[in-house]
Motif scaffolding. Structure first.
Motif, PDB file in Angstrom:
ATOM      1  N   VAL A  11       0.871  -1.190   0.000  1.00  0.00           N
ATOM      2  CA  VAL A  11       0.000   0.000   0.000  1.00  0.00           C
ATOM      3  C   VAL A  11       0.903   1.233   0.000  1.00  0.00           C
ATOM      4  CG1 VAL A  11      -1.913   1.201   1.108  1.00  0.00           C
ATOM      5  CG2 VAL A  11      -1.679  -1.280   1.379  1.00  0.00           C
ATOM      6  N   GLY A  12       0.891   1.979  -1.115  1.00  0.00           N
ATOM      7  CA  GLY A  12       1.705   3.189  -1.222  1.00  0.00           C
ATOM      8  C   GLY A  12       2.660   3.114  -2.402  1.00  0.00           C
ATOM      9  N   GLY A  14       5.062   5.419  -3.247  1.00  0.00           N
ATOM     10  CA  GLY A  14       6.161   6.375  -3.108  1.00  0.00           C
ATOM     11  C   GLY A  14       7.500   5.648  -3.201  1.00  0.00           C
ATOM     12  N   TYR A  37      -0.933  -0.861  -4.501  1.00  0.00           N
ATOM     13  CA  TYR A  37      -2.026   0.119  -4.492  1.00  0.00           C
ATOM     14  C   TYR A  37      -1.454   1.500  -4.267  1.00  0.00           C
ATOM     15  CZ  TYR A  37      -5.526  -3.534  -4.001  1.00  0.00           C
ATOM     16  OH  TYR A  37      -6.327  -4.612  -4.226  1.00  0.00           O
ATOM     17  N   SER A  38      -1.907   2.477  -5.063  1.00  0.00           N
ATOM     18  CA  SER A  38      -1.500   3.844  -4.808  1.00  0.00           C
ATOM     19  C   SER A  38      -2.619   4.788  -5.203  1.00  0.00           C
ATOM     20  CB  SER A  38      -0.225   4.187  -5.569  1.00  0.00           C
ATOM     21  OG  SER A  38       0.236   5.457  -5.138  1.00  0.00           O
ATOM     22  N   SER A  46       9.862  13.814  -4.958  1.00  0.00           N
ATOM     23  CA  SER A  46       9.625  15.037  -4.151  1.00  0.00           C
ATOM     24  C   SER A  46      10.820  15.978  -4.034  1.00  0.00           C
ATOM     25  CB  SER A  46       9.141  14.703  -2.743  1.00  0.00           C
ATOM     26  OG  SER A  46       8.666  13.459  -2.624  1.00  0.00           O
ATOM     27  N   VAL A  80      -6.455   2.414  -0.633  1.00  0.00           N
ATOM     28  CA  VAL A  80      -6.912   1.352   0.267  1.00  0.00           C
ATOM     29  C   VAL A  80      -7.697   2.037   1.387  1.00  0.00           C
ATOM     30  CG1 VAL A  80      -6.086  -0.319   1.976  1.00  0.00           C
ATOM     31  CG2 VAL A  80      -5.123  -0.279  -0.340  1.00  0.00           C
ATOM     32  N   ALA A 110       3.325   1.296   3.220  1.00  0.00           N
ATOM     33  CA  ALA A 110       4.309   2.318   2.802  1.00  0.00           C
ATOM     34  C   ALA A 110       3.556   3.571   2.371  1.00  0.00           C
ATOM     35  CB  ALA A 110       5.161   1.775   1.649  1.00  0.00           C
ATOM     36  N   ILE A 130       3.132  21.913   0.505  1.00  0.00           N
ATOM     37  CA  ILE A 130       4.056  21.526  -0.568  1.00  0.00           C
ATOM     38  C   ILE A 130       4.433  20.064  -0.354  1.00  0.00           C
ATOM     39  CG2 ILE A 130       5.874  22.839   0.706  1.00  0.00           C
ATOM     40  CD1 ILE A 130       6.024  22.180  -3.007  1.00  0.00           C
ATOM     41  N   THR A 173      13.091  21.501   3.115  1.00  0.00           N
ATOM     42  CA  THR A 173      12.037  21.834   2.151  1.00  0.00           C
ATOM     43  C   THR A 173      11.757  23.332   2.155  1.00  0.00           C
ATOM     44  OG1 THR A 173      11.060  19.650   2.442  1.00  0.00           O
ATOM     45  CG2 THR A 173       9.639  21.337   1.500  1.00  0.00           C
ATOM     46  N   TYR A 270      -2.298   9.195   8.435  1.00  0.00           N
ATOM     47  CA  TYR A 270      -3.493   8.855   7.674  1.00  0.00           C
ATOM     48  C   TYR A 270      -4.523   8.164   8.571  1.00  0.00           C
ATOM     49  CZ  TYR A 270      -1.303   9.946   3.201  1.00  0.00           C
ATOM     50  OH  TYR A 270      -0.722  10.596   2.154  1.00  0.00           O
ATOM     51  N   LEU A 272      -6.394   5.833   7.866  1.00  0.00           N
ATOM     52  CA  LEU A 272      -6.288   4.368   7.664  1.00  0.00           C
ATOM     53  C   LEU A 272      -5.409   3.738   8.738  1.00  0.00           C
ATOM     54  CD1 LEU A 272      -6.856   1.943   5.701  1.00  0.00           C
ATOM     55  CD2 LEU A 272      -4.677   2.488   4.616  1.00  0.00           C
ATOM     56  N   LEU A 320      13.120  10.676   5.239  1.00  0.00           N
ATOM     57  CA  LEU A 320      13.883  11.057   4.054  1.00  0.00           C
ATOM     58  C   LEU A 320      13.825   9.942   3.016  1.00  0.00           C
ATOM     59  CD1 LEU A 320      17.080  12.646   5.644  1.00  0.00           C
ATOM     60  CD2 LEU A 320      15.339  13.844   4.301  1.00  0.00           C
ATOM     61  N   GLN A 322      16.109   8.884   1.031  1.00  0.00           N
ATOM     62  CA  GLN A 322      17.262   7.972   1.001  1.00  0.00           C
ATOM     63  C   GLN A 322      17.094   6.847   2.024  1.00  0.00           C
ATOM     64  OE1 GLN A 322      21.116   9.362   2.487  1.00  0.00           O
ATOM     65  NE2 GLN A 322      20.286  11.393   2.758  1.00  0.00           N
TER      66      GLN A 322
HETATM   67  C1  LIG Z   1       8.978  19.066  -1.073  1.00  0.00           C
HETATM   68  C2  LIG Z   1       9.733  17.890  -0.522  1.00  0.00           C
HETATM   69  C3  LIG Z   1      11.122  17.806  -0.696  1.00  0.00           C
HETATM   70  C4  LIG Z   1      11.830  16.720  -0.209  1.00  0.00           C
HETATM   71  N1  LIG Z   1      13.190  16.658  -0.406  1.00  0.00           N
HETATM   72  C5  LIG Z   1      13.868  15.576   0.006  1.00  0.00           C
HETATM   73  C6  LIG Z   1      15.260  15.451  -0.258  1.00  0.00           C
HETATM   74  O1  LIG Z   1      15.860  16.354  -0.850  1.00  0.00           O
HETATM   75  N2  LIG Z   1      15.909  14.329   0.155  1.00  0.00           N
HETATM   76  C7  LIG Z   1      15.249  13.314   0.801  1.00  0.00           C
HETATM   77  O2  LIG Z   1      15.887  12.297   1.136  1.00  0.00           O
HETATM   78  N3  LIG Z   1      13.935  13.404   1.076  1.00  0.00           N
HETATM   79  C8  LIG Z   1      13.232  14.500   0.697  1.00  0.00           C
HETATM   80  N4  LIG Z   1      11.897  14.594   0.976  1.00  0.00           N
HETATM   81  C9  LIG Z   1      11.255  13.538   1.770  1.00  0.00           C
HETATM   82  C10 LIG Z   1      10.870  12.351   0.896  1.00  0.00           C
HETATM   83  O3  LIG Z   1      10.079  12.778  -0.171  1.00  0.00           O
HETATM   84  C11 LIG Z   1      10.119  11.323   1.730  1.00  0.00           C
HETATM   85  O4  LIG Z   1      10.929  10.917   2.802  1.00  0.00           O
HETATM   86  C12 LIG Z   1       9.774  10.109   0.878  1.00  0.00           C
HETATM   87  O5  LIG Z   1       8.882  10.497  -0.141  1.00  0.00           O
HETATM   88  C13 LIG Z   1       9.134   8.999   1.710  1.00  0.00           C
HETATM   89  O6  LIG Z   1       8.787   7.947   0.885  1.00  0.00           O
HETATM   90  P1  LIG Z   1       7.523   7.043   1.229  1.00  0.00           P
HETATM   91  O7  LIG Z   1       7.432   6.034   0.152  1.00  0.00           O
HETATM   92  O8  LIG Z   1       7.599   6.564   2.636  1.00  0.00           O
HETATM   93  O9  LIG Z   1       6.261   8.022   1.186  1.00  0.00           O
HETATM   94  P2  LIG Z   1       5.693   8.864  -0.017  1.00  0.00           P
HETATM   95  O10 LIG Z   1       6.747   9.168  -1.017  1.00  0.00           O
HETATM   96  O11 LIG Z   1       4.952   9.982   0.608  1.00  0.00           O
HETATM   97  O12 LIG Z   1       4.679   7.876  -0.738  1.00  0.00           O
HETATM   98  C14 LIG Z   1       3.524   7.393  -0.116  1.00  0.00           C
HETATM   99  C15 LIG Z   1       2.531   6.996  -1.195  1.00  0.00           C
HETATM  100  O13 LIG Z   1       1.435   6.296  -0.595  1.00  0.00           O
HETATM  101  C16 LIG Z   1       0.228   6.749  -1.185  1.00  0.00           C
HETATM  102  N5  LIG Z   1      -0.900   6.482  -0.287  1.00  0.00           N
HETATM  103  C17 LIG Z   1      -1.181   7.106   0.886  1.00  0.00           C
HETATM  104  N6  LIG Z   1      -2.303   6.566   1.418  1.00  0.00           N
HETATM  105  C18 LIG Z   1      -2.716   5.601   0.566  1.00  0.00           C
HETATM  106  C19 LIG Z   1      -3.821   4.687   0.568  1.00  0.00           C
HETATM  107  N7  LIG Z   1      -4.728   4.656   1.552  1.00  0.00           N
HETATM  108  N8  LIG Z   1      -3.949   3.821  -0.455  1.00  0.00           N
HETATM  109  C20 LIG Z   1      -3.039   3.819  -1.472  1.00  0.00           C
HETATM  110  N9  LIG Z   1      -1.978   4.668  -1.528  1.00  0.00           N
HETATM  111  C21 LIG Z   1      -1.827   5.533  -0.518  1.00  0.00           C
HETATM  112  C22 LIG Z   1       0.494   8.237  -1.387  1.00  0.00           C
HETATM  113  O14 LIG Z   1      -0.418   8.792  -2.300  1.00  0.00           O
HETATM  114  C23 LIG Z   1       1.925   8.190  -1.906  1.00  0.00           C
HETATM  115  O15 LIG Z   1       1.954   7.954  -3.293  1.00  0.00           O
HETATM  116  C24 LIG Z   1      11.151  15.678   0.495  1.00  0.00           C
HETATM  117  C25 LIG Z   1       9.768  15.763   0.668  1.00  0.00           C
HETATM  118  C26 LIG Z   1       9.057  16.847   0.166  1.00  0.00           C
HETATM  119  C27 LIG Z   1       7.555  16.910   0.359  1.00  0.00           C
END
Ligand SMILES: Cc1cc2nc3c(=O)[nH]c(=O)nc-3n(C[C@H](O)[C@H](O)[C@H](O)COP(=O)(O)OP(=O)(O)OC[C@H]3O[C@@H](n4cnc5c(N)ncnc54)[C@H](O)[C@@H]3O)c2cc1C
Length: 431
Positions: A11-12, A14, A37-38, A46, A80, A110, A130, A173, A270, A272, A320, A322
């Motif tokens: 789920v997610g 990203g 699922y996303s 980002s 989801v 995720a 943002i 950010t 969230y 959820l 982050l 990374q």
């Molecule tokens: C403007 C900005 C700049 C950034 N710059 C940096 C940087 O320079 N370096 C760095 O390391 N990090 C940076 N970050 C942080 C980085 O983007 C996050 O740490 C990273 O995106 C986390 O990844 P993730 O997969 O956990 O979550 P996310 O990337 O947030 O992905 C989560 C996904 O799950 C989906 N989702 C949520 N709920 C549901 C649901 N119920 N069903 C299905 N899908 C769902 C969301 O729509 C999304 O697509 C930045 C963040 C932002 C906002």
């Protein structure tokens, strides 16, 4: 469930979910289905969103189609809506609006973290978040529209409001967004007959004693000095009490005028996850070192939504990209190990470095303990992120965008989404 159709449900979509799916699809035998699922059908990179806000990158170039990135993975663009750990199912809304369930053998959470604007009074009503591609594109358009309005207004006070921006939060950010906006406004002055550089006010407000807290003090000081020299107004150790239609009220009661207020602070959780009954720590899921959700068989969590301990130093991983990506590598190995009767390993990662753009082709950062600032850091930032981009096609597009930006002015076209029926509603039907 048919043995031939065992499945991992993620789920997610990203950084965390996509990297997990990619690695599982490569490693698991074919009878294991990987379903992702996303809410969106793309991965949003980002770290590039501030450049979208500053109109130096094409919004479409910072997103990747999940279907193209994940061959062999079943991608479902559907949020989801519920998790049932006893029945081992997830619930989602199918295309017809019906709630449907899908079973899992392993479930990976995720979801990332949503922005919580309401932590500051009035931010929900007047502030700009943002977080998503939509946020960045809408903000870019709004800022260009503010320039257009400022050009035609005859009232100096109105112009002042239109050309003033406040960014709340002096973390990575906030600093990157503030720097990008100052560049956008400053560089655009040449095209507007009634706007001068002195009319532009960009404020950056940080509640803690200094901006860019995770970086060494001398790099924060460098960033501050460079941005102030360009005209940015930075206040450190300053709390924001409320956001209004005219700007922000600081904790001492002072008002800072700003026609646009951007929130670079505040994460929520969230519903959820809140409704799942799983244990949360400061809004993030509690997991063991190997990213297992204790007490729920076959359930794992990683990325921003999980408080993943880092075996390297015992700290909780920061939010982050990374970290999310490295956790995904380990998690895919752990799921494969548990399917094959092996022992999952804890997440352990030593960060290579971090960089922050501060505007006007400058950046600050450190890599493997070495401190860098100015144009060299800016160049390295671009090389590192370019190398991390998932597909060759986008790499070429982004490289062209960046080279374009070195040779030509940024694109200040306001991308109008007005459709014929909107124009008719506003201005009347044509005769
Ligand atoms: C403007 C900005 C700049 C950034 N710059 C940096 C940087 O320079 N370096 C760095 O390391 N990090 C940076 N970050 C942080 C980085 O983007 C996050 O740490 C990273 O995106 C986390 O990844 P993730 O997969 O956990 O979550 P996310 O990337 O947030 O992905 C989560 C996904 O799950 C989906 N989702 C949520 N709920 C549901 C649901 N119920 N069903 C299905 N899908 C769902 C969301 O729509 C999304 O697509 C930045 C963040 C932002 C906002």
């Amino acid at each position: 469930m048919n043995r031939a159709e065992q499945r991992v449900v993620i789920v997610g979509g990203g950084f965390a979910g996509v990297e997990t799916a990619l690695r599982l699809r490569r490693t698991l035998p074919a009878h294991w289905k990987v379903v992702l699922y996303s809410r969106e059908n793309h991965l949003c990179f980002s770290p590039l969103l501030p450049e979208v806000v500053g109109a130096s990158l094409n919004p479409l170039h910072v997103v990747w189609s999940l279907r193209e990135m994940l061959p062999g993975v079943i991608c479902r663009t559907a949020p989801v809506t519920a998790l049932d750990f006893d029945a081992r199912t997830v619930e989602f809304e199918d295309g017809g609006g019906t709630l449907t369930r899908e079973g899992y053998d392993h479930l990976v959470l995720a979801l990332g973290l949503p922005v919580r604007l309401e932590i500051i009074e009035g931010m929900g009503e007047f502030g700009w978040p943002i977080k998503t591609l939509g946020d960045a594109s809408a903000l870019r358009n709004h800022l260009i529209a503010q320039l257009e309005r400022a050009e035609v207004t005859s009232d100096s006070e109105t112009r002042e409001g239109l050309l003033s921006v406040a960014v709340v939060g002096g973390g990575f950010t906030g600093v990157e967004v503030a720097g990008a906006i100052l560049d956008l406004f400053r560089d655009s002055c040449a095209y507007y007959s009634s706007i001068e550089a002195a009319d532009i006010q960009v404020h950056l407000l940080e509640g803690s004693p200094r901006i860019l807290g995770p970086l060494p003090e001398d790099l924060s000081a460098f960033a501050r000095q460079r941005m102030e020299a360009r005209g940015m107004q930075i206040r450190e150790g300053t709390g924001v009490e409320a956001v209004t239609a005219d700007g922000i009220r600081l904790s001492g009661g002072e008002m800072v005028r700003a026609g646009t207020v951007i929130s670079a602070v505040g994460n929520g959780t969230y519903p959820l996850l809140v409704n799942s009954g799983l244990e949360l720590e400061r809004g993030r899921l509690v997991v063991s070192g190997d990213m297992r959700v204790e007490g729920r068989e076959g359930v794992w969590a990683l990325g921003d939504c999980a408080a993943v301990p880092n075996a390297m130093d015992g700290s909780i991983s920061p939010t982050l990209a990374q970290y999310a990506t490295r956790q995904a590598e380990q998690l895919a190995e752990n799921i494969c190990a548990s399917i094959r009767g092996g022992v999952p390993q804890p997440f352990s990662y030593s960060p290579q470095g971090m960089f922050c753009l501060i505007g006007h082709r400058n950046a600050v950062g450190q890599v493997y303990g070495r401190r860098l600032s100015g144009f060299t850091a800016w160049l390295l930032w671009h090389v590192i992120y370019w190398a991390k981009m998932p597909t060759l096609a986008r790499k070429v597009q982004i490289a062209v965008d960046w080279l374009w930006g070195l040779c030509f002015p940024r694109d200040i076209v306001e991308l109008s989404m007005e459709q014929t029926r909107d124009i008719e509603a506003k201005h009347g039907k044509p005769l």
